[in-house]
Design a protein around this motif. Sequence first.
Motif, mmCIF file in Angstrom:
data_model
loop_
_atom_site.group_PDB
_atom_site.id
_atom_site.type_symbol
_atom_site.label_atom_id
_atom_site.label_comp_id
_atom_site.label_asym_id
_atom_site.label_seq_id
_atom_site.Cartn_x
_atom_site.Cartn_y
_atom_site.Cartn_z
ATOM 1 N N PRO A 286 47.915 34.294 46.607
ATOM 2 C CA PRO A 286 46.517 34.725 46.699
ATOM 3 C C PRO A 286 45.612 33.533 47.007
ATOM 4 N N VAL B 215 41.327 32.282 48.251
ATOM 5 C CA VAL B 215 39.930 32.541 48.605
ATOM 6 C C VAL B 215 39.590 31.608 49.761
ATOM 7 N N GLU C 36 39.176 42.345 50.489
ATOM 8 C CA GLU C 36 39.318 41.902 49.100
ATOM 9 C C GLU C 36 39.437 40.385 48.938
ATOM 10 N N VAL C 37 39.708 39.666 50.027
ATOM 11 C CA VAL C 37 39.797 38.204 49.936
ATOM 12 C C VAL C 37 38.377 37.644 49.850
ATOM 13 N N PRO C 38 38.046 36.997 48.735
ATOM 14 C CA PRO C 38 36.689 36.455 48.571
ATOM 15 C C PRO C 38 36.395 35.323 49.557
ATOM 16 N N THR D 176 35.385 31.143 41.638
ATOM 17 C CA THR D 176 35.630 32.320 42.475
ATOM 18 C C THR D 176 37.129 32.595 42.553
ATOM 19 N N LEU D 177 37.920 31.541 42.731
ATOM 20 C CA LEU D 177 39.373 31.705 42.752
ATOM 21 C C LEU D 177 39.876 32.240 41.418
ATOM 22 N N ARG E 186 38.282 33.996 39.130
ATOM 23 C CA ARG E 186 37.893 35.411 38.974
ATOM 24 C C ARG E 186 38.761 36.317 39.843
ATOM 25 N N TYR E 187 39.064 35.874 41.048
ATOM 26 C CA TYR E 187 39.910 36.665 41.943
ATOM 27 C C TYR E 187 41.316 36.806 41.361
ATOM 28 N N SER F 101 41.299 39.249 38.598
ATOM 29 C CA SER F 101 41.200 40.638 39.059
ATOM 30 C C SER F 101 42.551 41.157 39.555
#
Length: 151
Positions: free
Chosen positions: A90, A92, A118-120, A138-139, A141-142, A145
């Motif tokens: 995963p 960002v 969905e990729v921030p 941000t990473l 939080r992603y 999730s």
Amino acid sequence: EETMTQAGVGVDDNAGVESKTATTVAMDFGRISLSEELILYLFGTPGQERFWFLWNGLFEGALGAVVLIDTRRLQVSFDVIGRLEERGVPFVVAVNTFPGAPHHPVEALRRALDLPDEVPMIDCDARLRASSRDVLMTLMRYLHSLAVPLT
């Protein structure tokens, strides 16, 4: 970062950043202790093809990644993103803001990079500590999730 010399001609591609005078010559490493039990290890790898051999070892056990893009040289991001997607890591996307660099709407960049919704994506200035922190948050939080709750 080291001064670019004639030795890099034909090795480093500086298309789009012809005035660049320094280049990355090694991998960066950092460690952030969030608590006594939780430590974040950061590995910064250069994007140049000659450093790709470093990436495979970093993909092993990586929870996630940040792809730092330069809108002056968007095309160099394609291989990085493709390799992360192939390995299922995963990530960002952080759009590094440089003075004089073109600014594009997020949706235009998302289309150009062929990124799923969905990729921030986040704007950043990697020279600023607070901006870099925001990218890491941000990473985190992603990744949170994406975590499957334990039952």
